[in-house]
Design a protein around this motif. Sequence first.
Motif, PDB file in Angstrom:
ATOM      1  N   THR A   1      -7.439  -4.149 -50.809  1.00 18.50           N
ATOM      2  CA  THR A   1      -8.738  -3.585 -50.499  1.00 18.50           C
ATOM      3  C   THR A   1      -8.563  -2.284 -49.710  1.00 18.50           C
ATOM      4  O   THR A   1      -7.615  -2.139 -48.932  1.00 18.50           O
ATOM      5  CB  THR A   1      -9.595  -4.562 -49.687  1.00 18.50           C
ATOM      6  OG1 THR A   1      -8.907  -4.913 -48.481  1.00 18.50           O
ATOM      7  CG2 THR A   1      -9.871  -5.819 -50.497  1.00 18.50           C
ATOM      8  N   GLY A   2      -9.476  -1.322 -49.905  1.00 13.16           N
ATOM      9  CA  GLY A   2      -9.361  -0.048 -49.218  1.00 13.16           C
ATOM     10  C   GLY A   2     -10.703   0.607 -48.980  1.00 13.16           C
ATOM     11  O   GLY A   2     -11.659   0.418 -49.742  1.00 13.16           O
ATOM     12  N   ILE A   3     -10.760   1.408 -47.902  1.00  7.56           N
ATOM     13  CA  ILE A   3     -11.945   2.168 -47.522  1.00  7.56           C
ATOM     14  C   ILE A   3     -11.478   3.306 -46.618  1.00  7.56           C
ATOM     15  O   ILE A   3     -10.292   3.369 -46.243  1.00  7.56           O
ATOM     16  CB  ILE A   3     -12.981   1.266 -46.797  1.00  7.56           C
ATOM     17  CG1 ILE A   3     -14.390   1.876 -46.798  1.00  7.56           C
ATOM     18  CG2 ILE A   3     -12.510   0.941 -45.380  1.00  7.56           C
ATOM     19  CD1 ILE A   3     -15.478   0.926 -46.333  1.00  7.56           C
ATOM     20  N   GLY A   4     -12.368   4.197 -46.239  1.00 10.43           N
ATOM     21  CA  GLY A   4     -12.017   5.299 -45.360  1.00 10.43           C
ATOM     22  C   GLY A   4     -11.728   4.845 -43.932  1.00 10.43           C
ATOM     23  O   GLY A   4     -12.332   3.894 -43.435  1.00 10.43           O
ATOM     24  N   GLU A   5     -10.805   5.534 -43.252  1.00 13.15           N
ATOM     25  CA  GLU A   5     -10.403   5.137 -41.905  1.00 13.15           C
ATOM     26  C   GLU A   5     -11.558   5.217 -40.900  1.00 13.15           C
ATOM     27  O   GLU A   5     -11.531   4.542 -39.862  1.00 13.15           O
ATOM     28  CB  GLU A   5      -9.242   6.003 -41.415  1.00 13.15           C
ATOM     29  CG  GLU A   5      -9.597   7.463 -41.199  1.00 13.15           C
ATOM     30  CD  GLU A   5      -8.488   8.210 -40.471  1.00 13.15           C
ATOM     31  OE1 GLU A   5      -7.572   7.567 -39.966  1.00 13.15           O
ATOM     32  OE2 GLU A   5      -8.578   9.453 -40.406  1.00 13.15           O
ATOM     33  N   LYS A   6     -12.581   6.014 -41.186  1.00 12.44           N
ATOM     34  CA  LYS A   6     -13.706   6.132 -40.263  1.00 12.44           C
ATOM     35  C   LYS A   6     -14.615   4.903 -40.311  1.00 12.44           C
ATOM     36  O   LYS A   6     -15.654   4.871 -39.648  1.00 12.44           O
ATOM     37  CB  LYS A   6     -14.505   7.387 -40.555  1.00 12.44           C
ATOM     38  CG  LYS A   6     -13.731   8.678 -40.327  1.00 12.44           C
ATOM     39  CD  LYS A   6     -13.264   8.831 -38.888  1.00 12.44           C
ATOM     40  CE  LYS A   6     -12.545  10.150 -38.664  1.00 12.44           C
ATOM     41  NZ  LYS A   6     -12.064  10.293 -37.273  1.00 12.44           N
ATOM     42  N   ILE A   7     -14.215   3.887 -41.068  1.00 12.35           N
ATOM     43  CA  ILE A   7     -14.914   2.608 -41.009  1.00 12.35           C
ATOM     44  C   ILE A   7     -14.998   2.124 -39.569  1.00 12.35           C
ATOM     45  O   ILE A   7     -15.968   1.481 -39.169  1.00 12.35           O
ATOM     46  CB  ILE A   7     -14.196   1.562 -41.898  1.00 12.35           C
ATOM     47  CG1 ILE A   7     -14.839   0.171 -41.783  1.00 12.35           C
ATOM     48  CG2 ILE A   7     -12.728   1.440 -41.536  1.00 12.35           C
ATOM     49  CD1 ILE A   7     -16.215   0.078 -42.297  1.00 12.35           C
ATOM     50  N   ALA A   8     -13.998   2.469 -38.753  1.00 13.65           N
ATOM     51  CA  ALA A   8     -13.998   2.028 -37.357  1.00 13.65           C
ATOM     52  C   ALA A   8     -15.200   2.592 -36.604  1.00 13.65           C
ATOM     53  O   ALA A   8     -15.754   1.922 -35.717  1.00 13.65           O
ATOM     54  CB  ALA A   8     -12.694   2.452 -36.679  1.00 13.65           C
ATOM     55  N   VAL A   9     -15.612   3.815 -36.932  1.00 14.19           N
ATOM     56  CA  VAL A   9     -16.792   4.416 -36.305  1.00 14.19           C
ATOM     57  C   VAL A   9     -18.032   3.623 -36.693  1.00 14.19           C
ATOM     58  O   VAL A   9     -18.888   3.313 -35.846  1.00 14.19           O
ATOM     59  CB  VAL A   9     -16.928   5.892 -36.716  1.00 14.19           C
ATOM     60  CG1 VAL A   9     -18.206   6.501 -36.132  1.00 14.19           C
ATOM     61  CG2 VAL A   9     -15.705   6.686 -36.290  1.00 14.19           C
TER      62      VAL A   9
END
Length: 288
Positions: A91-99
């Motif tokens: 699974t993958g998504i953009g690192e700014k998911i943390a924001v």
Amino acid sequence: MQHPLITHFFDEPTNTFSYIVQDPDSSACAIIDSVLDFDYAAGRTDVRSADKIIEYVQSNDLSVEWVLETHVHADHLSAAPYLHERLGGKTGIGEKIAVVQEVFGKAFNAGTDFARDGSQFDRLFREGDVFQVGNLKVRVLHTPGHTPACLTYVIGDAAFVGDTLFAPDAGTARCDFPGGDAHTLYHSIQKVLALPGETRVFLCHDYKAAGRDEFIHETTVAEQRSSNIHVGNDISEDEFVVFRSERDAKLGMPRLILPAVQVNMRAGKLPPSEDNGQVYLKIPINRF
């Protein structure tokens, strides 16, 4: 230039397109922006849409290497965990998911057990990252503005833009969600418009613009440059920001935003069950 084989699936209740992207020289594929069916009134999920993707993968003897999200969707729930369990793949998504997780983790009072570092996903992508789907090279563009975590996946002559762009007669994504910004979106769109004109642009949503009777899932960069009603024909950044801000102020909230964000910020997983064994989704009163 590589030419991936692309099959689209449409969920009309949420106007969402999902995609299977296949390497023409192998059985390898990726799934992008899947949908978990959700009956809001009944509080009931279903996997009919995801099962159509599974049926296609299995009947064509494909091997899923990635289950990808272009961003944290506010208009549908992701079926990524179900597809991951049934078909494998990372699974993958953009690192700014943390924001996004930080903002909405507070909004939904998710508690300290809810990790806000994107660790629910196998990989977090950033601008310029490159990975493979079989022999296909996937290049990542960070295209925020709609949300901080929005990505465009460029795979050969195809670009999967999420909500960043709509069909040329429908324009662009809204920018009034937490972390959204019209200036940022304008510059993100320029990255997409800088791709070769023949690049196929695959959309995440379509709502049938006025006067059009059919749904559109695919355009080209050239068509977007010349005809997009919000950014085509060299519309300036200032013009775009004024228009986008005025338009967003008149838009209502997406129907499924509250359940969708709670689930999608968890990589498509439901919140943990409470002490009675029941899973609940929250509705913050007067919060948004």
